[in-house]
Design a protein around this motif. Structure first.
Motif, PDB file in Angstrom:
ATOM      1  N   GLU A  55       7.040   0.394   3.721  1.00  0.00           N
ATOM      2  CA  GLU A  55       6.293   0.105   2.501  1.00  0.00           C
ATOM      3  C   GLU A  55       7.127   0.425   1.264  1.00  0.00           C
ATOM      4  N   ARG A  56       7.047  -0.460   0.256  1.00  0.00           N
ATOM      5  CA  ARG A  56       7.814  -0.305  -0.983  1.00  0.00           C
ATOM      6  C   ARG A  56       9.306  -0.102  -0.679  1.00  0.00           C
ATOM      7  N   THR A  81       3.922  -3.932   4.582  1.00  0.00           N
ATOM      8  CA  THR A  81       2.929  -3.959   3.511  1.00  0.00           C
ATOM      9  C   THR A  81       3.516  -3.545   2.163  1.00  0.00           C
ATOM     10  N   SER A  82       3.139  -4.270   1.128  1.00  0.00           N
ATOM     11  CA  SER A  82       3.499  -3.906  -0.253  1.00  0.00           C
ATOM     12  C   SER A  82       4.996  -3.737  -0.445  1.00  0.00           C
ATOM     13  N   ASP A 109       0.347  -8.028   0.643  1.00  0.00           N
ATOM     14  CA  ASP A 109       0.838  -7.621  -0.667  1.00  0.00           C
ATOM     15  C   ASP A 109       2.336  -7.880  -0.838  1.00  0.00           C
TER      16      ASP A 109
END
Length: 224
Positions: A55-56, A81-82, A109
């Motif tokens: 993530e990120r 995700t994201s 996302d």
């Protein structure tokens, strides 16, 4: 150095699940995080890890870490995700899925758009993916049409298309493919499919395998 120490140890551990939060924005240097992700993936793909959640952390460039290696790993659940993945990264990931053990893919996302959805759709019939989460990925009617055309050839049972830009045409494309698909769980929440799209979906449901449906906020005035 800390990341390298963990990565070197992974192949000799019983770790089955791993999560990495990159926080690219906080660090301000995506290239550094790309390097970290590359190092981490090199260890994951030589280990017993089956469940990966990044993530990120993953950019289009970082997505190249999956090339020619995901299909040689034990990874079955891939949650991205994201992240910072566009249609270019989606194409790389799509190709990496072919021949892999991945049964769950989440790109929630990420701004992959219609083109990214088309890349994913194109390989679905060649993968083992049964759960596909494309919630909040800026997909519109064209992207849904691409996915709908490939559902019959896929193993997809769980499909999340919530919080996108799908309107009545997209709902109709999806409805037309439900009867010949394996879809059991479907989410179209927060899409502006309106009454016409809802009618198309309603007509298709009795002929489908769907047992779980999320249609929260699909009215004419909801936010796409």
């Amino acid at each position: 150095e800390a990341m390298e120490s963990v990565v070197k140890a992974l192949p000799n551990t019983n770790v089955r699940q791993i999560r990495f939060f990159g926080a690219v924005i906080a660090g301000g240097n995506r290239e550094d995080v790309d390097i970290q992700v590359g190092i981490l993936l090199s260890g994951i793909f030589q280990s017993k890890v089956e469940d990966v959640h990044l993530e990120r952390a993953v950019t289009d460039r970082g997505a190249r870490g999956f090339e020619n290696r995901l299909n040689q790993s034990l990874v079955t659940h891939l949650k991205l995700t994201s992240n910072y993945i566009s249609y270019d990264g989606a194409e790389i990931i799509a190709e990496a899925l072919v021949g892999s053990r991945v049964v769950e893919l989440s790109l929630m996302d990420n701004e992959i758009g219609n083109e990214g959805a088309a890349h994913i759709a194109r390989v679905l019939g060649k993968t083992n993916v049964t759960s596909l989460n494309l919630c909040d990925t800026t997909i519109g009617d064209v992207g849904v049409e691409s996915i709908g055309k490939e559902l019959e050839r896929s193993k997809i049972q769980i499909l999340d298309l919530g919080f996108n830009r799908i309107k009545e045409d997209g709902a109709r494309y999806l409805a037309n493919s439900l009867a010949t698909s394996q879809i059991k769980s479907l989410s179209l929440s927060k899409n502006k499919i309106g009454s016409i799209g809802a009618a198309s979906l309603a007509a298709a449901l009795p002929l489908s395998k769907v047992t779980r449906l999320n249609v929260s906020g699909i009215g004419d005035n909801c936010m796409a």
